[in-house]
Design an enzyme around this catalytic site. Structure first.
Site, mmCIF file in Angstrom:
data_model
loop_
_atom_site.group_PDB
_atom_site.id
_atom_site.type_symbol
_atom_site.label_atom_id
_atom_site.label_comp_id
_atom_site.label_asym_id
_atom_site.label_seq_id
_atom_site.Cartn_x
_atom_site.Cartn_y
_atom_site.Cartn_z
ATOM 1 N N TYR A 1 117.617 101.178 -65.775
ATOM 2 C CA TYR A 1 118.198 101.816 -64.441
ATOM 3 C C TYR A 1 119.425 102.100 -64.485
ATOM 4 C CZ TYR A 1 113.569 98.831 -63.331
ATOM 5 O OH TYR A 1 112.836 98.121 -62.911
ATOM 6 N N THR B 1 117.464 90.350 -79.604
ATOM 7 C CA THR B 1 116.918 92.003 -78.561
ATOM 8 C C THR B 1 116.283 93.034 -78.840
ATOM 9 O OG1 THR B 1 117.554 93.214 -77.030
ATOM 10 C CG2 THR B 1 119.820 93.099 -78.753
ATOM 11 N N ASP C 1 119.007 87.830 -70.833
ATOM 12 C CA ASP C 1 117.819 88.281 -69.643
ATOM 13 C C ASP C 1 118.835 89.151 -68.805
ATOM 14 O OD1 ASP C 1 115.175 88.614 -69.104
ATOM 15 O OD2 ASP C 1 115.156 87.371 -67.724
HETATM 16 P P1 ITT Z 1 115.123 92.215 -74.373
HETATM 17 O O1 ITT Z 1 114.172 91.026 -73.106
HETATM 18 O O2 ITT Z 1 114.191 92.296 -75.780
HETATM 19 O O3 ITT Z 1 116.823 91.634 -74.490
HETATM 20 P P2 ITT Z 1 114.771 93.563 -72.131
HETATM 21 O O4 ITT Z 1 115.189 95.614 -72.321
HETATM 22 O O5 ITT Z 1 113.812 93.414 -71.892
HETATM 23 O O6 ITT Z 1 115.343 94.012 -73.520
HETATM 24 P P3 ITT Z 1 115.504 92.299 -70.304
HETATM 25 O O7 ITT Z 1 114.647 91.923 -69.677
HETATM 26 O O8 ITT Z 1 116.852 91.530 -69.792
HETATM 27 O O9 ITT Z 1 116.175 92.840 -71.684
HETATM 28 O O10 ITT Z 1 115.848 93.713 -68.850
HETATM 29 C C1 ITT Z 1 115.002 93.612 -67.865
HETATM 30 C C2 ITT Z 1 115.208 95.137 -67.621
HETATM 31 O O11 ITT Z 1 116.403 95.788 -67.012
HETATM 32 C C3 ITT Z 1 114.585 96.459 -68.504
HETATM 33 O O12 ITT Z 1 113.582 97.212 -67.684
HETATM 34 C C4 ITT Z 1 116.625 96.484 -69.196
HETATM 35 O O13 ITT Z 1 116.390 98.353 -68.951
HETATM 36 C C5 ITT Z 1 116.960 96.944 -67.578
HETATM 37 N N1 ITT Z 1 118.302 96.653 -67.540
HETATM 38 C C6 ITT Z 1 118.459 95.028 -68.244
HETATM 39 N N2 ITT Z 1 119.478 95.645 -68.301
HETATM 40 C C7 ITT Z 1 120.406 96.813 -67.432
HETATM 41 C C8 ITT Z 1 121.054 97.600 -67.678
HETATM 42 O O14 ITT Z 1 123.253 97.316 -68.135
HETATM 43 N N3 ITT Z 1 121.368 99.440 -67.600
HETATM 44 C C9 ITT Z 1 120.009 99.455 -66.701
HETATM 45 N N4 ITT Z 1 118.920 99.081 -66.699
HETATM 46 C C10 ITT Z 1 118.930 97.503 -67.026
#
Ligand code: ITT
Length: 193
Positions: free
Chosen positions: A145, A7, A66
């Protein structure tokens, strides 16, 4: 056993590390490698595609995750588009989309893909956290978020919580709890790491 968490998101890694820290013989290590996050309908498909893409490149036990925010009034948007929407309109844009809307129900979902090269098996662990979108941005903790999401049973946003508090309610706390139970049952000696 060392497990890589692939990640680029340090917030995710810190939450996962906190959750797995009690498990004997498991060391989580962050690994930043780009992998394609395909545009599809479900987080599960994104995670499975990532695992298939990385499994022969890493040759070590690894996880990826994800996650997404699904807002009821917006019919599940941003969902699988959460990362793009965060980069473009951000928390403020989401609040604007919900301006004057009373029904603010939403949920976060986390899908972890774990790959074990010894057993050549992929496992999926999921977690959901239900709650509401706040009326304003609150708190500076966490990431993404977090400052606009209030989990059920709380009045604070995730942005106003410490990692261990967020983990009690969060989608990631739940999916990593399932991964933790699975790892506790694994025979660590089977891993040549
Ligand atoms: P990796 O894919 O490198 O793991 P990423 O931040 O791109 O990191 P995701 O695609 O899983 O991760 O996340 C999708 C979006 O949702 C991204 O903008 C995150 O900041 C947000 N998100 C995911 N989990 C969250 C959480 O626990 N609290 C707040 N926002 C979250």
């Amino acid at each position: 056993m060392k497990i890589y968490f692939v990640t680029s998101n340090n917030g995710k890694y810190n939450e996962a590390k906190e959750k797995l820290k009690g498990i004997k013989n498991i060391q989580l290590e962050q690994k930043i490698i780009n992998y394609p996050e395909i545009q599809t309908d479900t987080l599960e498909e994104v995670a499975e595609y990532g695992i298939k893409y990385l499994k022969d490149k890493l040759k070590k036990p690894f996880i990826l995750e994800d996650a997404g925010l699904f807002i009821e009034h917006l019919k599940g948007f941003p969902g699988v588009y959460s990362a793009y929407v965060f980069k473009t309109i951000g928390c403020k844009g989401i609040l604007n989309l919900l301006h004057d809307i009373e029904k603010r129900d939403a949920y976060f979902k986390s899908v972890i893909g774990f790959y074990n090269p010894e057993a050549k098996e992929m496992k999926i662990f999921k977690g959901i956290s239900r709650g509401k979108i706040s009326l304003e941005i609150r708190g500076t903790n966490g990431f993404g978020y977090d400052p606009i999401f209030i989990p059920e049973g709380e009045s604070r946003t995730f942005g106003e919580m410490k990692i261990n508090e967020k983990n009690k309610y969060s989608h990631r706390g739940k999916s990593f709890e399932k991964l933790a139970s699975f790892l506790k049952k694994l025979k660590i000696e089977n891993f040549k790491v």
